[in-house]
Design a protein around this motif. Structure first.
Motif, PDB file in Angstrom:
ATOM      1  N   GLY A 192       0.810  -1.216   0.000  1.00  0.00           N
ATOM      2  CA  GLY A 192       0.000   0.000   0.000  1.00  0.00           C
ATOM      3  C   GLY A 192       0.840   1.261   0.000  1.00  0.00           C
ATOM      4  N   LEU A 193       1.753   1.388  -0.946  1.00  0.00           N
ATOM      5  CA  LEU A 193       2.628   2.558  -0.983  1.00  0.00           C
ATOM      6  C   LEU A 193       1.842   3.854  -1.097  1.00  0.00           C
ATOM      7  N   GLY A 194       0.834   3.870  -1.956  1.00  0.00           N
ATOM      8  CA  GLY A 194       0.042   5.071  -2.131  1.00  0.00           C
ATOM      9  C   GLY A 194       0.851   6.230  -2.688  1.00  0.00           C
ATOM     10  N   LYS A 195       0.285   7.431  -2.604  1.00  0.00           N
ATOM     11  CA  LYS A 195       0.968   8.614  -3.122  1.00  0.00           C
ATOM     12  C   LYS A 195       2.247   8.903  -2.339  1.00  0.00           C
ATOM     13  N   GLU A 196       2.157   8.841  -1.010  1.00  0.00           N
ATOM     14  CA  GLU A 196       3.319   9.177  -0.177  1.00  0.00           C
ATOM     15  C   GLU A 196       4.492   8.229  -0.428  1.00  0.00           C
ATOM     16  N   GLY A 197       4.193   6.942  -0.542  1.00  0.00           N
ATOM     17  CA  GLY A 197       5.250   5.972  -0.807  1.00  0.00           C
ATOM     18  C   GLY A 197       5.878   6.181  -2.171  1.00  0.00           C
ATOM     19  N   ALA A 198       5.051   6.521  -3.163  1.00  0.00           N
ATOM     20  CA  ALA A 198       5.562   6.773  -4.509  1.00  0.00           C
ATOM     21  C   ALA A 198       6.460   8.004  -4.531  1.00  0.00           C
ATOM     22  N   VAL A 199       6.075   9.026  -3.756  1.00  0.00           N
ATOM     23  CA  VAL A 199       6.901  10.236  -3.661  1.00  0.00           C
ATOM     24  C   VAL A 199       8.272   9.885  -3.078  1.00  0.00           C
ATOM     25  N   ALA A 200       8.271   9.095  -2.013  1.00  0.00           N
ATOM     26  CA  ALA A 200       9.538   8.695  -1.384  1.00  0.00           C
ATOM     27  C   ALA A 200      10.379   7.841  -2.323  1.00  0.00           C
ATOM     28  N   LEU A 201       9.733   6.960  -3.076  1.00  0.00           N
ATOM     29  CA  LEU A 201      10.457   6.142  -4.044  1.00  0.00           C
ATOM     30  C   LEU A 201      11.082   7.010  -5.134  1.00  0.00           C
ATOM     31  N   GLY A 202      10.331   8.017  -5.569  1.00  0.00           N
ATOM     32  CA  GLY A 202      10.857   8.920  -6.584  1.00  0.00           C
ATOM     33  C   GLY A 202      12.122   9.618  -6.108  1.00  0.00           C
ATOM     34  N   GLU A 203      12.108  10.049  -4.842  1.00  0.00           N
ATOM     35  CA  GLU A 203      13.294  10.693  -4.271  1.00  0.00           C
ATOM     36  C   GLU A 203      14.451   9.700  -4.187  1.00  0.00           C
ATOM     37  N   GLY A 204      14.120   8.455  -3.805  1.00  0.00           N
ATOM     38  CA  GLY A 204      15.159   7.439  -3.683  1.00  0.00           C
ATOM     39  C   GLY A 204      15.792   7.092  -5.023  1.00  0.00           C
ATOM     40  N   LEU A 205      14.980   7.045  -6.068  1.00  0.00           N
ATOM     41  CA  LEU A 205      15.492   6.694  -7.392  1.00  0.00           C
ATOM     42  C   LEU A 205      16.437   7.756  -7.959  1.00  0.00           C
ATOM     43  N   LYS A 206      16.323   8.978  -7.442  1.00  0.00           N
ATOM     44  CA  LYS A 206      17.258  10.016  -7.885  1.00  0.00           C
ATOM     45  C   LYS A 206      18.685   9.670  -7.485  1.00  0.00           C
ATOM     46  N   GLU A 207      18.818   9.074  -6.285  1.00  0.00           N
ATOM     47  CA  GLU A 207      20.135   8.782  -5.740  1.00  0.00           C
ATOM     48  C   GLU A 207      20.602   7.361  -6.045  1.00  0.00           C
ATOM     49  N   ASN A 208      19.649   6.432  -6.126  1.00  0.00           N
ATOM     50  CA  ASN A 208      20.011   5.023  -6.315  1.00  0.00           C
ATOM     51  C   ASN A 208      20.402   4.755  -7.764  1.00  0.00           C
ATOM     52  N   ASN A 209      21.578   4.195  -7.953  1.00  0.00           N
ATOM     53  CA  ASN A 209      22.025   3.862  -9.296  1.00  0.00           C
ATOM     54  C   ASN A 209      22.517   2.427  -9.373  1.00  0.00           C
ATOM     55  N   THR A 210      21.822   1.546  -8.657  1.00  0.00           N
ATOM     56  CA  THR A 210      22.133   0.108  -8.740  1.00  0.00           C
ATOM     57  C   THR A 210      20.880  -0.720  -9.039  1.00  0.00           C
ATOM     58  N   LEU A 211      19.714  -0.245  -8.631  1.00  0.00           N
ATOM     59  CA  LEU A 211      18.472  -0.994  -8.815  1.00  0.00           C
ATOM     60  C   LEU A 211      18.141  -1.135 -10.299  1.00  0.00           C
ATOM     61  N   GLU A 212      17.812  -2.375 -10.708  1.00  0.00           N
ATOM     62  CA  GLU A 212      17.506  -2.644 -12.109  1.00  0.00           C
ATOM     63  C   GLU A 212      16.059  -3.075 -12.327  1.00  0.00           C
ATOM     64  N   ARG A 235      -1.944   1.052  -4.872  1.00  0.00           N
ATOM     65  CA  ARG A 235      -2.826   2.207  -4.699  1.00  0.00           C
ATOM     66  C   ARG A 235      -2.156   3.523  -5.104  1.00  0.00           C
ATOM     67  N   ILE A 236      -1.308   3.472  -6.100  1.00  0.00           N
ATOM     68  CA  ILE A 236      -0.605   4.674  -6.544  1.00  0.00           C
ATOM     69  C   ILE A 236      -1.495   5.465  -7.494  1.00  0.00           C
ATOM     70  N   PRO A 237      -1.885   6.692  -7.123  1.00  0.00           N
ATOM     71  CA  PRO A 237      -2.740   7.529  -7.964  1.00  0.00           C
ATOM     72  C   PRO A 237      -1.909   8.261  -9.019  1.00  0.00           C
ATOM     73  N   PRO A 238      -2.550   9.000  -9.916  1.00  0.00           N
ATOM     74  CA  PRO A 238      -1.796   9.761 -10.923  1.00  0.00           C
ATOM     75  C   PRO A 238      -0.738  10.681 -10.309  1.00  0.00           C
ATOM     76  N   GLU A 239      -1.100  11.358  -9.213  1.00  0.00           N
ATOM     77  CA  GLU A 239      -0.139  12.264  -8.576  1.00  0.00           C
ATOM     78  C   GLU A 239       1.092  11.514  -8.085  1.00  0.00           C
ATOM     79  N   GLY A 240       0.892  10.313  -7.551  1.00  0.00           N
ATOM     80  CA  GLY A 240       2.014   9.514  -7.078  1.00  0.00           C
ATOM     81  C   GLY A 240       2.913   9.099  -8.216  1.00  0.00           C
ATOM     82  N   ALA A 241       2.320   8.710  -9.340  1.00  0.00           N
ATOM     83  CA  ALA A 241       3.110   8.311 -10.507  1.00  0.00           C
ATOM     84  C   ALA A 241       3.931   9.477 -11.043  1.00  0.00           C
ATOM     85  N   ILE A 242       3.354  10.675 -10.996  1.00  0.00           N
ATOM     86  CA  ILE A 242       4.065  11.866 -11.469  1.00  0.00           C
ATOM     87  C   ILE A 242       5.288  12.148 -10.599  1.00  0.00           C
TER      88      ILE A 242
END
Length: 413
Positions: free
Chosen positions: A278-298, A306-313
């Protein structure tokens, strides 16, 4: 006459079976000398698992062991864990669907701190709750040799009631899902949907028409948030895992955010499955921030979260800078065409993107009408992206029909 040394441990196994009052498994006796042994659905039970562990302490042949679905419970799991403290040959073990609970998890966590040869551990479907997760989190922060860990289909994110995303809706001793519309008895005195988590003097949920009095005063969401922080911290500190499966664990709310941050800080993971949480919008936002720094995940699977349009953005913002993610699965999220467009646009805007596969499908077994449909603007963008990424594959529910109205696309930040 001097007995010949038995590296497989047949004699100790027969003796252990006799002592514990169980019948020796003939299949095991015949295959103890092999490097790979699969004993799925053998009905060992706790006693059978204890007997099996005795010869494995000194067995030098078996490297891969599959003990899935043997109902060994916590006692049997603890026996296997003690064995793995001594055995330095087994590198892969599957202990899924064995009903180990916290007892087994605690023993296995202790083992992981000492064992230096195990690289793959499957604990899927073992009824592991937040207490078990805390034991494992401590082990993960200290074990740097385990590479593959499967904790899917457990209850790591549950503090009370049923998991709202569990199709089987297994009943827990505390009652029903905290988000169930009927709001039956919860193990808390606070409203599970109250953002401030204030303890009500009556102990009743203000949205519960029946006003049933819960037995305690602790908010279940608080426990889940703390759990997410525990797992997130352990994940950030771990330097061994390359693949981690946490699907079907009801990880949500602030706990999901904390875990996403831990994922962002990890620089060793290659594949992560967080589907059916249940990541939702908040979890997606945090993942987006994490992906900026993470350069190993494939590979990242965040389907059914439950990720809404805003979370995907917001997630797309991270993809603009990420250089390693090749496979992204976001199926069965209410992200609409707007969310799909934002993700694909981020891939286009990133000249260093490694993206090869995007999954926006619904994968419904009942109907294909619920797939995430896209508009003509998305199709035009995809054609443009294919010019620079010819191998990119995108799976979705097809183009929206001309007369089909789509909800207004949120503005991208």
């Amino acid at each position: 006459e001097k007995q010949q040394y038995d590296p497989t441990g047949q004699a100790p196994y027969r003796e252990a079976c006799k002592t514990l009052g169980v019948i020796p498994v003939s299949y095991f006796l015949r295959n103890m000398h092999k490097s790979e042994v699969s004993m799925v659905h053998h009905g060992l039970g706790p006693q059978g698992a204890m007997a099996l562990a005795v010869p494995l302490v000194t067995n030098t042949s078996i490297l891969k062991l599959n003990l899935r679905d043997n109902w060994m419970e916590g006692v049997g799991g603890a026996a296997v864990a003690d064995m793995l403290k001594e055995n330095c040959y087994i590198t892969e073990i599957d202990l899924s669907e064995n009903h180990m609970g916290e007892h087994g998890a605690k023993a296995l966590a202790s083992m992981l701190i000492e064992n230096t040869t195990l690289v793959s551990l499957n604990l899927s479907g073992n009824r592991l709750d937040e207490r078990a997760a805390r034991h494992l989190a401590d082990a993960l922060s200290r074990n740097q040799n385990l590479q593959h860990l499967d904790l899917s289909h457990n209850r790591l994110g549950e503090a009370a009631g049923r998991c709202p995303q569990d199709a089987a809706h297994r009943m827990l001793p505390t009652g029903r899902c905290t988000q169930d519309a009927t709001h039956r008895t919860l193990p808390t005195g606070r409203c599970p949907q109250d953002a401030t988590h204030r303890t009500l003097p009556t102990g009743r949920c203000p949205q519960d028409a029946a006003h049933r009095t819960p037995p305690t005063g602790r908010c279940p969401q608080d426990a889940m948030d703390s759990l997410g922080e525990t797992l997130g911290t352990a994940l950030a500190e771990n330097t061994g895992l390359t693949s981690f499966n946490l699907a079907w664990n009801c990880i949500r709310g602030k706990g999901a955010v904390a875990f996403a941050r831990g994922l962002g800080a990890n620089i060793f993971l290659r594949a992560v499955d967080l589907s059916y949480n249940g990541l939702g919008k908040e979890g997606a936002v945090a993942l987006g921030e994490g992906l900026k720094e993470n350069n190993t995940l494939e590979e990242l699977d965040i389907s059914v979260n439950r990720i809404p349009p805003e979370g995907a953005i917001h997630l797309a913002v991270g993809l603009k800078a990420n250089k390693t993610v090749r496979i992204l699965k976001m199926s069965r999220n209410p992200m609409q065409s707007a969310g799909c467009f934002a993700v694909l646009k981020a891939v286009e805007a990133n000249p260093a993107s490694a993206m090869e596969y995007l999954d926006f499908s619904w994968r419904s077994l009942l109907s294909s009408l619920q797939d995430i449909s896209v508009d003509q603007e998305f199709e035009d963008l995809f054609s443009s992206v294919k010019a620079t990424l010819p191998n990119l594959q995108v799976k979705h529910g097809g183009q929206i029909r001309p007369l089909q109205k789509e909800l207004q696309r949120p503005e991208q930040n």
